[in-house]
Design a protein around this motif. Structure first.
Motif, PDB file in Angstrom:
ATOM      1  N   VAL A  62     -97.711  -7.921  28.774  1.00  0.00           N
ATOM      2  CA  VAL A  62     -97.702  -7.594  30.203  1.00  0.00           C
ATOM      3  C   VAL A  62     -96.688  -6.267  30.535  1.00  0.00           C
ATOM      4  O   VAL A  62     -95.937  -5.856  29.903  1.00  0.00           O
ATOM      5  CB  VAL A  62     -97.226  -8.567  30.793  1.00  0.00           C
ATOM      6  N   PRO A  63     -96.821  -5.620  31.693  1.00  0.00           N
ATOM      7  CA  PRO A  63     -96.086  -4.433  31.894  1.00  0.00           C
ATOM      8  C   PRO A  63     -94.754  -4.851  32.218  1.00  0.00           C
ATOM      9  O   PRO A  63     -93.672  -3.759  32.028  1.00  0.00           O
ATOM     10  CB  PRO A  63     -96.779  -3.927  33.131  1.00  0.00           C
ATOM     11  N   ILE A  64     -94.312  -5.965  32.467  1.00  0.00           N
ATOM     12  CA  ILE A  64     -92.700  -6.429  32.957  1.00  0.00           C
ATOM     13  C   ILE A  64     -92.757  -7.951  32.352  1.00  0.00           C
ATOM     14  O   ILE A  64     -93.657  -8.655  32.451  1.00  0.00           O
ATOM     15  CB  ILE A  64     -92.591  -6.236  34.507  1.00  0.00           C
ATOM     16  N   THR A  65     -91.409  -8.025  31.803  1.00  0.00           N
ATOM     17  CA  THR A  65     -91.168  -9.450  31.324  1.00  0.00           C
ATOM     18  C   THR A  65     -89.725  -9.822  31.422  1.00  0.00           C
ATOM     19  O   THR A  65     -88.971  -8.921  31.379  1.00  0.00           O
ATOM     20  CB  THR A  65     -91.777  -9.557  29.760  1.00  0.00           C
ATOM     21  N   PRO A  66     -89.476 -11.102  31.464  1.00  0.00           N
ATOM     22  CA  PRO A  66     -88.500 -11.706  31.398  1.00  0.00           C
ATOM     23  C   PRO A  66     -87.947 -12.159  29.994  1.00  0.00           C
ATOM     24  O   PRO A  66     -86.726 -12.573  29.656  1.00  0.00           O
ATOM     25  CB  PRO A  66     -87.934 -12.697  32.395  1.00  0.00           C
ATOM     26  N   PHE A  67     -88.763 -12.192  29.170  1.00  0.00           N
ATOM     27  CA  PHE A  67     -88.798 -12.507  27.683  1.00  0.00           C
ATOM     28  C   PHE A  67     -88.099 -11.679  26.728  1.00  0.00           C
ATOM     29  O   PHE A  67     -88.612 -10.719  26.692  1.00  0.00           O
ATOM     30  CB  PHE A  67     -90.218 -12.971  27.102  1.00  0.00           C
ATOM     31  N   TYR A  68     -86.939 -12.123  26.435  1.00  0.00           N
ATOM     32  CA  TYR A  68     -85.863 -11.183  25.637  1.00  0.00           C
ATOM     33  C   TYR A  68     -86.835 -10.872  23.973  1.00  0.00           C
ATOM     34  O   TYR A  68     -87.009 -12.083  23.160  1.00  0.00           O
ATOM     35  CB  TYR A  68     -84.706 -11.820  25.074  1.00  0.00           C
ATOM     36  N   PRO A  69     -87.001  -9.637  23.544  1.00  0.00           N
ATOM     37  CA  PRO A  69     -87.668  -9.589  22.293  1.00  0.00           C
ATOM     38  C   PRO A  69     -86.790  -9.569  21.147  1.00  0.00           C
ATOM     39  O   PRO A  69     -85.695  -9.145  21.270  1.00  0.00           O
ATOM     40  CB  PRO A  69     -88.152  -8.185  22.298  1.00  0.00           C
ATOM     41  N   GLU A  70     -87.121 -10.118  19.825  1.00  0.00           N
ATOM     42  CA  GLU A  70     -86.326 -10.317  18.734  1.00  0.00           C
ATOM     43  C   GLU A  70     -85.562  -8.844  18.705  1.00  0.00           C
ATOM     44  O   GLU A  70     -86.209  -7.681  18.543  1.00  0.00           O
ATOM     45  CB  GLU A  70     -86.944 -10.785  17.526  1.00  0.00           C
ATOM     46  N   GLY A  71     -84.184  -8.919  18.416  1.00  0.00           N
ATOM     47  CA  GLY A  71     -83.502  -7.485  18.211  1.00  0.00           C
ATOM     48  C   GLY A  71     -81.909  -7.829  18.286  1.00  0.00           C
ATOM     49  O   GLY A  71     -81.419  -8.854  18.636  1.00  0.00           O
ATOM     50  N   GLY A  72     -81.224  -7.141  17.429  1.00  0.00           N
ATOM     51  CA  GLY A  72     -79.905  -7.254  17.196  1.00  0.00           C
ATOM     52  C   GLY A  72     -79.399  -8.770  16.615  1.00  0.00           C
ATOM     53  O   GLY A  72     -78.494  -9.217  16.922  1.00  0.00           O
ATOM     54  N   GLY A  73     -80.372  -9.265  15.759  1.00  0.00           N
ATOM     55  CA  GLY A  73     -80.311 -10.545  15.268  1.00  0.00           C
ATOM     56  C   GLY A  73     -80.526 -11.479  15.931  1.00  0.00           C
ATOM     57  O   GLY A  73     -80.725 -12.817  15.604  1.00  0.00           O
ATOM     58  N   GLN A  74     -80.811 -11.512  17.483  1.00  0.00           N
ATOM     59  CA  GLN A  74     -81.248 -12.406  18.263  1.00  0.00           C
ATOM     60  C   GLN A  74     -82.782 -12.709  18.154  1.00  0.00           C
ATOM     61  O   GLN A  74     -83.449 -11.810  18.306  1.00  0.00           O
ATOM     62  CB  GLN A  74     -80.737 -12.062  19.664  1.00  0.00           C
ATOM     63  N   VAL A  75     -83.208 -13.907  18.067  1.00  0.00           N
ATOM     64  CA  VAL A  75     -84.534 -14.162  17.777  1.00  0.00           C
ATOM     65  C   VAL A  75     -85.197 -14.262  19.209  1.00  0.00           C
ATOM     66  O   VAL A  75     -84.420 -14.164  20.288  1.00  0.00           O
ATOM     67  CB  VAL A  75     -85.001 -15.588  17.427  1.00  0.00           C
ATOM     68  N   GLY A  76     -86.290 -13.957  19.379  1.00  0.00           N
ATOM     69  CA  GLY A  76     -87.152 -13.533  20.648  1.00  0.00           C
ATOM     70  C   GLY A  76     -86.967 -15.122  21.471  1.00  0.00           C
ATOM     71  O   GLY A  76     -86.923 -16.208  20.893  1.00  0.00           O
ATOM     72  N   ASP A  77     -87.233 -14.925  22.792  1.00  0.00           N
ATOM     73  CA  ASP A  77     -87.331 -16.348  23.702  1.00  0.00           C
ATOM     74  C   ASP A  77     -88.616 -16.944  23.480  1.00  0.00           C
ATOM     75  O   ASP A  77     -89.710 -16.594  23.019  1.00  0.00           O
ATOM     76  CB  ASP A  77     -87.376 -15.518  25.092  1.00  0.00           C
ATOM     77  N   GLN A  78     -88.500 -18.200  23.662  1.00  0.00           N
ATOM     78  CA  GLN A  78     -89.651 -19.050  23.825  1.00  0.00           C
ATOM     79  C   GLN A  78     -89.876 -19.582  25.169  1.00  0.00           C
ATOM     80  O   GLN A  78     -88.850 -19.347  26.108  1.00  0.00           O
ATOM     81  CB  GLN A  78     -89.619 -20.152  23.066  1.00  0.00           C
ATOM     82  N   GLY A  79     -91.106 -19.979  25.614  1.00  0.00           N
ATOM     83  CA  GLY A  79     -91.529 -20.469  27.029  1.00  0.00           C
ATOM     84  C   GLY A  79     -92.613 -20.519  27.347  1.00  0.00           C
ATOM     85  O   GLY A  79     -93.541 -20.735  26.483  1.00  0.00           O
ATOM     86  N   THR A  80     -93.310 -20.370  28.786  1.00  0.00           N
ATOM     87  CA  THR A  80     -94.772 -20.280  29.092  1.00  0.00           C
ATOM     88  C   THR A  80     -95.057 -19.127  29.807  1.00  0.00           C
ATOM     89  O   THR A  80     -94.359 -18.753  30.497  1.00  0.00           O
ATOM     90  CB  THR A  80     -95.081 -21.745  29.729  1.00  0.00           C
ATOM     91  N   ILE A  81     -96.616 -18.967  29.670  1.00  0.00           N
ATOM     92  CA  ILE A  81     -97.070 -17.949  30.475  1.00  0.00           C
ATOM     93  C   ILE A  81     -98.256 -18.716  31.190  1.00  0.00           C
ATOM     94  O   ILE A  81     -99.088 -19.187  30.356  1.00  0.00           O
ATOM     95  CB  ILE A  81     -97.431 -16.604  29.789  1.00  0.00           C
ATOM     96  N   THR A  82     -98.387 -18.959  32.298  1.00  0.00           N
ATOM     97  CA  THR A  82     -99.322 -19.548  33.212  1.00  0.00           C
ATOM     98  C   THR A  82    -100.247 -18.748  34.045  1.00  0.00           C
ATOM     99  O   THR A  82     -99.580 -18.057  34.853  1.00  0.00           O
ATOM    100  CB  THR A  82     -98.472 -20.801  33.938  1.00  0.00           C
ATOM    101  N   GLY A  83    -101.465 -18.953  33.737  1.00  0.00           N
ATOM    102  CA  GLY A  83    -102.366 -18.222  34.335  1.00  0.00           C
ATOM    103  C   GLY A  83    -103.307 -19.157  35.544  1.00  0.00           C
ATOM    104  O   GLY A  83    -103.050 -20.177  35.448  1.00  0.00           O
ATOM    105  N   PRO A  84    -104.308 -18.546  36.181  1.00  0.00           N
ATOM    106  CA  PRO A  84    -105.054 -19.378  36.772  1.00  0.00           C
ATOM    107  C   PRO A  84    -106.163 -20.369  36.233  1.00  0.00           C
ATOM    108  O   PRO A  84    -106.297 -21.564  36.766  1.00  0.00           O
ATOM    109  CB  PRO A  84    -105.974 -18.243  37.749  1.00  0.00           C
ATOM    110  N   THR A  85    -106.046 -20.236  34.892  1.00  0.00           N
ATOM    111  CA  THR A  85    -106.986 -20.904  34.262  1.00  0.00           C
ATOM    112  C   THR A  85    -106.409 -21.535  32.822  1.00  0.00           C
ATOM    113  O   THR A  85    -107.217 -22.018  31.990  1.00  0.00           O
ATOM    114  CB  THR A  85    -108.499 -20.342  33.837  1.00  0.00           C
ATOM    115  N   GLY A  86    -105.283 -21.108  32.560  1.00  0.00           N
ATOM    116  CA  GLY A  86    -104.672 -21.677  31.444  1.00  0.00           C
ATOM    117  C   GLY A  86    -103.239 -21.696  31.132  1.00  0.00           C
ATOM    118  O   GLY A  86    -102.647 -20.869  32.099  1.00  0.00           O
ATOM    119  N   VAL A  87    -102.558 -22.219  30.210  1.00  0.00           N
ATOM    120  CA  VAL A  87    -101.361 -21.973  29.744  1.00  0.00           C
ATOM    121  C   VAL A  87    -100.978 -21.460  28.430  1.00  0.00           C
ATOM    122  O   VAL A  87    -101.692 -22.026  27.249  1.00  0.00           O
ATOM    123  CB  VAL A  87    -100.509 -23.508  30.148  1.00  0.00           C
ATOM    124  N   PHE A  88    -100.358 -20.305  28.226  1.00  0.00           N
ATOM    125  CA  PHE A  88    -100.078 -19.721  26.926  1.00  0.00           C
ATOM    126  C   PHE A  88     -98.606 -20.038  26.649  1.00  0.00           C
ATOM    127  O   PHE A  88     -97.684 -19.804  27.317  1.00  0.00           O
ATOM    128  CB  PHE A  88    -100.282 -18.354  27.150  1.00  0.00           C
TER     129      PHE A  88
END
Length: 849
Positions: free
Chosen positions: A464-490
């Motif tokens: 996506v063009p903009i995100t609050p999810f932190y990407p893995e870097g500097g030793g810190q693992v990437g965030d986890q969570g959910t992305i919810t759309g009109p027809t499903g949950v990722f």
């Protein structure tokens, strides 16, 4: 100045040229605030595409570690000015006689050919056109590339190899390259087509050691004031005199290699069996092997580190800061290698003993020596050659390739992202927000295949063009969570950043997610908060380590996950309990102070001048994020952090261990994970206390009593078993056969080990004149032979008897005339072996009688 370990560039083991730090600028992936640069870059060429390791010491001009001088233009000046600057610097600043300079240009580069004459006044007969191999430079198979122009200096007729030597005619040391001007003016596509770049650039490189050798009027780089002090120190330590010819090769190798090792250790590289650590280990072992030629019998390399510091510490303070730890690490690694040499040579000799001159040691066996014992292939080759035995190097290479293939097959989905397309940079807003609404899905991938939707149960990459999810870097693992759309949950399981694009990896939990859907993004706040606590605690841990162990400690790796943190650092010894307690106390003291955690964005150079720490393996732009805990820590970091140290709650070290020679690891927990860890320990204490029917406060003394009782019982059991085996031997002797009046035991008995068999023998010896005992240990068989004085007087020898009998069990052995033993791998041969023993004794005693 860029570090020797290039930041986040998996294609390079080491920084091998001055342009490495500008690679993304030349590729158009990064924009700097300046268009020109001049650098002095420390470089390493000892692995990968540029590997001069095996040439060091043989020539006058090759080093693993060296300093590269360079000037660069990023779409600013081009050929005319580059030629002007180079010529002016050489002739007017360094005062090199123009009559001693030669120039090469690419064979079709008429522009450069003309500019050298016009700008520098170089005579056409001193400009040599050369082909693509010598005068066309490219960053890779595709990408920026262009012709180059090299400048050579004529060192004089005394260096000539013949009457006909000259530029392009030979490879001797008379005419030596000192500067390479690369004119990056094309982009090469995958089909080989060259397209002019809209903003041609300049990349130049001149080795400091080479130009110093010429200016100082010495024969080689090793005679300059950069390396000669090391040669002199080696002379003093060895008691031998340096020779500039082939006999001086050990001096040159050691002088070069100790510089390389010192600088790598100063950057936190640790000796290991993979990647950079393995290359450094190979460099040290090569130096040690050449040291043997100078009769160094004990570790000596660490004694040369102060000389490196004297020569280079003023320009590179990092080698002064970690001096003590650098010397310790080198000495310990050299001691280990000397043990490796002894152990490996023993195994190698056993393998070579089984071969005849003219035969071949298999590549698989040579690889086992290398892989299991760390024994270098070149030493195997040398030892085999001395015995006129060949080594199957092709088989060795195949075994090595197989091992690498197994390593590649173990890679995770992280490797997939390497082949995903380079898109526009993703805007990261995760420092301020954990949720976003109405964000369009722009791309979906399964593996490396673009798709328009992901269905329930399918896993893939979402962008996506903009995100609050932190990407893995500097030793810190990437965030986890959910992305919810009109027809499903990722469900987001991992987040990775590649070339500015943030990719979310995960699985569709229900329904489907499509390209074009407007989705809501929500980071798992609990896990983010846990990661924040651990990341800020990691900074405090690093500061505590440097306080307790010394500022020579360097971070060599880290992991910041929601449930734990892991911190790897350079240190040659295990930490003591007192050191661990001191580190914990410091960190928890800072936590109790509830110090504000300040975040600032500033120019990188400003941050470094203020004392902020930066680490190899991390990539920083011109503008950096600085995390400061006043009075404790200040580091460049792009990770997520607490707003005050008190939010960490509690810090507890759960484990301290080794991760390779000269490198240690601390694992720790914070916050609720630290509480859960403490609860787990409390439960263990309670459970054990109940089992032992004692109070937790008395648990230590109770366990100590149990351990003491257990040891006493074990000792008693061992003694009872010995007595039993002794009695077993006495019983065998009482039923022994008589041979010419000599009572001799010849039997198979039950014994789990060779030691147990010898205990049976001890009992039999008390009642018998001779004993021959065998035992089946499962996969192996053992034989012991005892002969009394009368039997020896009658011409029998236990060693000869053992040697003749051991062939039945496919083994061998030895010992004394009165006592010998053997082992073998064929227990089925015991019956025949004992039968032959009876035959031999009958024949020999009758003959002797």
């Amino acid at each position: 100045m860029f570090p020797l370990v290039p930041a986040q560039d998996p294609s390079l083991l080491f920084t091998n040229a001055g342009m490495v730090q500008f690679k993304d600028v030349f590729l158009g992936k990064e924009v700097r605030s300046y268009k020109r640069a001049v650098t002095v870059q420390k470089c390493m060429r000892a692995g990968g595409k540029h590997n001069d390791l095996d040439q060091v010491g043989k020539t006058a001009r090759h080093q693993t570690f060296f300093e590269m001088l360079g000037n660069f233009s990023f779409g600013d000046y081009f050929k005319r000015d580059a030629i002007h600057y180079a010529w002016t610097f050489l002739t007017e600043v360094l005062h090199i006689d123009p009559q001693n300079l030669w120039v090469t240009v690419f064979e079709t580069d008429d522009e450069a050919y003309a500019l050298w004459q016009e700008v520098a006044g170089v005579s056409p007969d001193r400009i040599v056109r050369m082909g693509e191999k010598d005068n066309f430079w490219s960053m890779g198979d595709t990408g920026p590339c262009g012709p180059c122009s090299e400048i050579f200096v004529d060192r004089g007729a005394e260096y000539a190899c013949s009457d006909h030597c000259g530029l392009g005619q030979c490879e001797c040391d008379r005419i030596q390259e000192i500067w390479n001007l690369v004119f990056m003016q094309y982009n090469r596509s995958s089909d080989g087509v060259l397209t002019p770049l809209p903003r041609p650039s300049i990349d130049t490189g001149m080795g400091l050691e080479r130009i110093s050798a010429y200016l100082q009027g010495v024969n080689s780089n090793f005679d300059t004031d950069l390396l000669r002090p090391l040669i002199s120190a080696i002379e003093a330590l060895s008691g031998k005199v340096y020779d500039s010819g082939p006999e001086g090769m050990p001096f040159r190798v050691i002088a070069d290699h100790i510089r390389a090792i010192t600088f790598l250790l100063a950057e936190g590289v640790s000796f290991s069996n993979s990647d950079r650590g393995y290359v450094m280990r190979r460099i040290l072992r090569r130096a040690v092997r050449f040291g043997r030629l100078l009769n160094f019998q004990e570790p000596f390399l660490h004694k040369l580190v102060p000389v490196v510091e004297d020569v280079m510490g003023g320009a590179y303070p990092e080698i002064l800061e970690g001096a003590a730890l650098i010397q310790q690490s080198i000495e310990e690694e050299e001691r280990r290698f000397r043990l490796t040499l002894e152990a490996g040579m023993k195994v190698l000799n056993e393998k070579l003993d089984a071969l005849e001159p003219g035969e071949t040691l298999s590549g698989e066996e040579a690889f086992v020596l290398y892989d299991t014992y760390g024994f270098p292939l070149d030493l195997t080759l040398d030892a085999a050659e001395e015995r006129h035995i060949a080594v199957d190097q092709e088989g060795f290479d195949q075994a090595m390739a197989s091992q690498r293939a197994r390593a590649r097959s173990a890679r995770s989905h992280h490797q997939e992202v390497q082949n995903l397309p380079q898109l526009d940079a993703t805007e990261f807003v995760g420092y301020e927000h954990l949720t976003l609404e109405a964000v369009p899905v722009e791309h979906l991938y399964i593996g490396n295949d673009a798709v328009t939707r992901l269905m329930t149960g399918e896993s893939g990459w979402l962008q996506v063009p903009i995100t609050p999810f932190y990407p893995e870097g500097g030793g810190q693992v990437g965030d986890q969570g959910t992305i919810t759309g009109p027809t499903g949950v990722f469900r987001v399981e991992d987040v990775v950043k590649m070339h500015g694009t943030i990719w979310h990896y995960g699985t569709v939990l229900e329904g489907s997610v499509r390209v074009g859907d407007e989705v809501s993004l929500a980071v798992d706040q609990g896990k983010r908060d846990d990661a924040r606590r651990n990341h800020t605690a990691t900074h405090l841990l690093h500061a505590a380590l440097r306080t307790v162990l010394g500022t020579g400690v360097h971070q060599t790796g880290s992991l910041v996950a929601p449930n734990r943190l892991r911190f790897d650092f350079s240190y040659p010894h295990p930490l003591t309990p007192d050191q661990i307690n001191a580190i914990e106390n410091l960190v928890n003291g800072w936590i109790l102070e509830n110090i504000p955690v300040m975040t600032q964005v500033m120019a990188k150079e400003e941050a470094l001048q203020e004392g902020a720490l930066a680490f190899f393996g991390d990539k920083y732009g011109e503008v950096v994020r600085v995390i400061t805990v006043s009075g404790a820590s200040q580091e460049l970091c792009g990770g997520t952090h607490c707003s005050a140290t008190g939010q960490i709650g509690l810090f507890a070290i759960t484990e301290e261990s080794s991760v390779g020679t000269g490198s240690r690891r601390i694992e720790a927990v914070t916050g609720r994970n630290a509480v859960n860890w403490a609860r787990g320990l409390r439960q263990i204490v309670q459970d054990v206390s109940q089992s032992l029917h004692t109070a937790p406060t008395d648990l230590r003394s109770k366990v100590e009593d149990l351990v003491q009782n257990s040891r006493s019982l074990e000792s008693r059991l061992v003694e009872l078993e010995r007595q039993h085996r002794f009695a077993q031997g006495v019983a065998l002797a009482e039923h022994a056969a008589l041979y010419e009046g000599q009572r001799i035991v010849i039997a198979q008995t039950a014994a789990e080990t060779v030691e147990a068999l010898r205990q049976v023998l001890d009992g039999a010896k008390t009642k018998a004149d001779g004993v021959i005992l065998a035992a089946d240990h499962g996969e192996r068989a053992s034989l012991v032979v005892y002969l009394g004085k009368d039997l020896i007087a009658r011409g029998l020898d236990a060693r000869a008897l053992v040697k003749s009998l051991a062939v039945f069990i496919d083994g061998g052995g030895g010992g004394r005339p009165d006592l010998a033993q053997a082992g073998g791998k064929n227990a089925q041969g015991i019956t025949g072996m004992l039968a032959d023993a009876r035959r031999q004794l009958s024949e020999k005693l009758v003959a002797a009688g």
